[in-house]
Scaffold this motif. Sequence first.
Motif, PDB file in Angstrom:
ATOM      1  N   ALA A 113      40.206  37.516  67.360  1.00 51.87           N
ATOM      2  CA  ALA A 113      40.454  36.275  68.105  1.00 51.87           C
ATOM      3  C   ALA A 113      39.154  35.714  68.674  1.00 51.87           C
ATOM      4  O   ALA A 113      38.919  34.497  68.643  1.00 51.87           O
ATOM      5  CB  ALA A 113      41.459  36.541  69.225  1.00 51.87           C
ATOM      6  N   ALA A 114      38.292  36.600  69.195  1.00 52.99           N
ATOM      7  CA  ALA A 114      37.009  36.147  69.748  1.00 52.99           C
ATOM      8  C   ALA A 114      36.120  35.577  68.642  1.00 52.99           C
ATOM      9  O   ALA A 114      35.478  34.529  68.820  1.00 52.99           O
ATOM     10  CB  ALA A 114      36.308  37.304  70.450  1.00 52.99           C
ATOM     11  N   ALA A 115      36.084  36.255  67.496  1.00 52.66           N
ATOM     12  CA  ALA A 115      35.264  35.766  66.377  1.00 52.66           C
ATOM     13  C   ALA A 115      35.763  34.411  65.906  1.00 52.66           C
ATOM     14  O   ALA A 115      34.959  33.506  65.608  1.00 52.66           O
ATOM     15  CB  ALA A 115      35.297  36.777  65.228  1.00 52.66           C
ATOM     16  N   PHE A 116      37.082  34.226  65.859  1.00 53.61           N
ATOM     17  CA  PHE A 116      37.654  32.939  65.459  1.00 53.61           C
ATOM     18  C   PHE A 116      37.237  31.835  66.432  1.00 53.61           C
ATOM     19  O   PHE A 116      36.857  30.729  66.017  1.00 53.61           O
ATOM     20  CB  PHE A 116      39.185  33.062  65.402  1.00 53.61           C
ATOM     21  N   TYR A 117      37.287  32.144  67.743  1.00 54.31           N
ATOM     22  CA  TYR A 117      36.871  31.135  68.732  1.00 54.31           C
ATOM     23  C   TYR A 117      35.400  30.770  68.570  1.00 54.31           C
ATOM     24  O   TYR A 117      35.036  29.583  68.540  1.00 54.31           O
ATOM     25  CB  TYR A 117      37.114  31.647  70.151  1.00 54.31           C
ATOM     26  N   PHE A 118      34.541  31.774  68.444  1.00 51.46           N
ATOM     27  CA  PHE A 118      33.097  31.503  68.371  1.00 51.46           C
ATOM     28  C   PHE A 118      32.703  30.831  67.051  1.00 51.46           C
ATOM     29  O   PHE A 118      31.698  30.134  67.000  1.00 51.46           O
ATOM     30  CB  PHE A 118      32.299  32.787  68.583  1.00 51.46           C
ATOM     31  N   LEU A 119      33.496  31.026  66.006  1.00 54.54           N
ATOM     32  CA  LEU A 119      33.242  30.289  64.764  1.00 54.54           C
ATOM     33  C   LEU A 119      33.498  28.801  64.949  1.00 54.54           C
ATOM     34  O   LEU A 119      32.796  27.957  64.376  1.00 54.54           O
ATOM     35  CB  LEU A 119      34.133  30.841  63.638  1.00 54.54           C
ATOM     36  N   LEU A 120      34.511  28.462  65.748  1.00 56.92           N
ATOM     37  CA  LEU A 120      34.854  27.056  65.976  1.00 56.92           C
ATOM     38  C   LEU A 120      34.027  26.418  67.090  1.00 56.92           C
ATOM     39  O   LEU A 120      33.843  25.196  67.107  1.00 56.92           O
ATOM     40  CB  LEU A 120      36.340  26.937  66.337  1.00 56.92           C
ATOM     41  N   SER A 121      33.515  27.225  68.010  1.00 58.91           N
ATOM     42  CA  SER A 121      32.779  26.686  69.159  1.00 58.91           C
ATOM     43  C   SER A 121      31.446  26.068  68.727  1.00 58.91           C
ATOM     44  O   SER A 121      30.711  26.660  67.929  1.00 58.91           O
ATOM     45  CB  SER A 121      32.519  27.790  70.187  1.00 58.91           C
ATOM     46  N   PRO A 122      31.107  24.898  69.277  1.00 58.30           N
ATOM     47  CA  PRO A 122      29.797  24.290  68.972  1.00 58.30           C
ATOM     48  C   PRO A 122      28.653  24.972  69.718  1.00 58.30           C
ATOM     49  O   PRO A 122      27.491  24.767  69.391  1.00 58.30           O
ATOM     50  CB  PRO A 122      29.971  22.837  69.431  1.00 58.30           C
ATOM     51  N   LEU A 123      28.987  25.777  70.728  1.00 60.85           N
ATOM     52  CA  LEU A 123      27.953  26.458  71.521  1.00 60.85           C
ATOM     53  C   LEU A 123      27.682  27.826  70.903  1.00 60.85           C
ATOM     54  O   LEU A 123      28.495  28.749  71.024  1.00 60.85           O
ATOM     55  CB  LEU A 123      28.410  26.608  72.978  1.00 60.85           C
ATOM     56  N   LYS A 124      26.553  27.961  70.263  1.00 69.28           N
ATOM     57  CA  LYS A 124      26.222  29.203  69.569  1.00 69.28           C
ATOM     58  C   LYS A 124      25.165  30.037  70.291  1.00 69.28           C
ATOM     59  O   LYS A 124      24.975  31.204  69.970  1.00 69.28           O
ATOM     60  CB  LYS A 124      25.708  28.891  68.153  1.00 69.28           C
ATOM     61  N   GLU A 125      24.451  29.443  71.251  1.00 68.08           N
ATOM     62  CA  GLU A 125      23.384  30.166  71.935  1.00 68.08           C
ATOM     63  C   GLU A 125      23.955  31.250  72.845  1.00 68.08           C
ATOM     64  O   GLU A 125      24.934  31.018  73.550  1.00 68.08           O
ATOM     65  CB  GLU A 125      22.522  29.206  72.758  1.00 68.08           C
ATOM     66  N   PRO A 126      23.359  32.436  72.881  1.00 68.46           N
ATOM     67  CA  PRO A 126      23.857  33.500  73.761  1.00 68.46           C
ATOM     68  C   PRO A 126      23.610  33.172  75.226  1.00 68.46           C
ATOM     69  O   PRO A 126      22.523  32.753  75.597  1.00 68.46           O
ATOM     70  CB  PRO A 126      23.049  34.732  73.329  1.00 68.46           C
TER      71      PRO A 126
END
Length: 464
Positions: A113-126
């Motif tokens: 679920a977290a990976a799915f969210y971060f794939l869609l999120s435009p914010l990629k910077e840690p």
Amino acid sequence: MPNTFTYLLKRLWDEITRLFSLHLDTDEAGTTENVKKSIEFRGGNLWALIFACLIASIGLNTNSTAVVIGAMLISPLMGPIVGVGFSVATNDFGTLKYSLRNLVLMIVLSIGAAAFYFLLSPLKEPTAELIARTQPSLYDVLIAVLGGVVGIVASSRRDRGNAIPGVAIATALMPPLCTAGYGLATLQLEFFMGAFYLFFINSIFIALTTMIVVRSLQFPQIEFLDKKREKQMKWAILLIVVVTVVPSVFTAIHVVNEAIFTRRVKDFVSENLMMMEKSEVLQYKAKYASDSSVIEVIMFGEELSDERIAEFSRKLKNYELEHTFLDIHQSTEKRPTDLPQQNFDVSKYEEIYRRKTEEIESRESQIRELREEIARMKAAQHPIHKANLDKISRKIAALYPDIEAIGLSEVVKSSQLQDSVITDTLPTALIHWKNSRQADKYTQNLSKYLQLELGLDTVEVVNY
């Protein structure tokens, strides 16, 4: 007398034992039922896990600590982990298998679920929240141990109290799994491995302390028919604990050394580089390594000579930074965006820009107020405003009977000179004549008269 003293000591020990005893209000049947119920993973628990994971991912992605804490409170991850420790303590290996199966499902679903969210999120910077979940240490072991003790002790009471939410926040099980999902989505192995190892540490030691507390509370155990199998299970548990603790000890040593290094770098920069009058430190970053560390500094202002930089490098020994390289980037003309690209914190530049902008706006406001005040003072002191208009009007009326009214003022005059505009303020007399044909004939004489009367070099006369 000795008998009395012995009796008092015994009474004191009995009172202390009774005060700290956990057996008095232990609810064995209720605890067993509550633990087995929390292991279940379907329906409400499943959806609670998904939503907690998405909420935690949003909090980590936006660097919001409050949102991450909220996700910890609703996460059901503690249930199967406590179930593992409880089932090992009571030799209930049917419940152990069920707990492990559900825990694996929860881990896979959370990371997915977290990976799915971060794939869609435009914010990629840690963010800082994400980075904080990638460096497990011995302190995480201590938190997991203490949290596990509090969790199972609170769960075993007849009055369960409100300790469980605090344990969920302290042990922080959900954020590491979401960080692992971030590492998977962005293909950053260091994030995935570091975060998953942190979750693994927390889980193992929560389960371990649960097992120890349940054993100490003497919950009824299922008897092993096969003593050899029981011995094998105990050795397996010990092996898992050793494999988990040893790497975390080395990590803790590294973290402590890095913290000491960071403090020394801060002292060095503040006592040396920040003390220069004609140069300014915009940003510095300390990169720690056991064999050779680096201090990267961005500076503006007067350029430092190679000799001065070498002098600063020699001073590193005074701060026990012997194996550290000082790397200074400096410029007197370039903007920060023109400097070599480094992974410096952009918020530093934003803070400097905001502070300087506020200072400029404040100074501009003060300058405007001073200009207005000077203009008012000049106006108050100007001969036109100090002149006795009534007296001047009577004299002019006696000399020029055709004048009906006179007014004195300052007029702003603008004139074009090649490509520029020149603005000036002129003392001006407004003369109203009964017969306007007489006006032009006396304009020059009136101007000279008013100059003498007002003590001015020039007075513009406007007839109407």
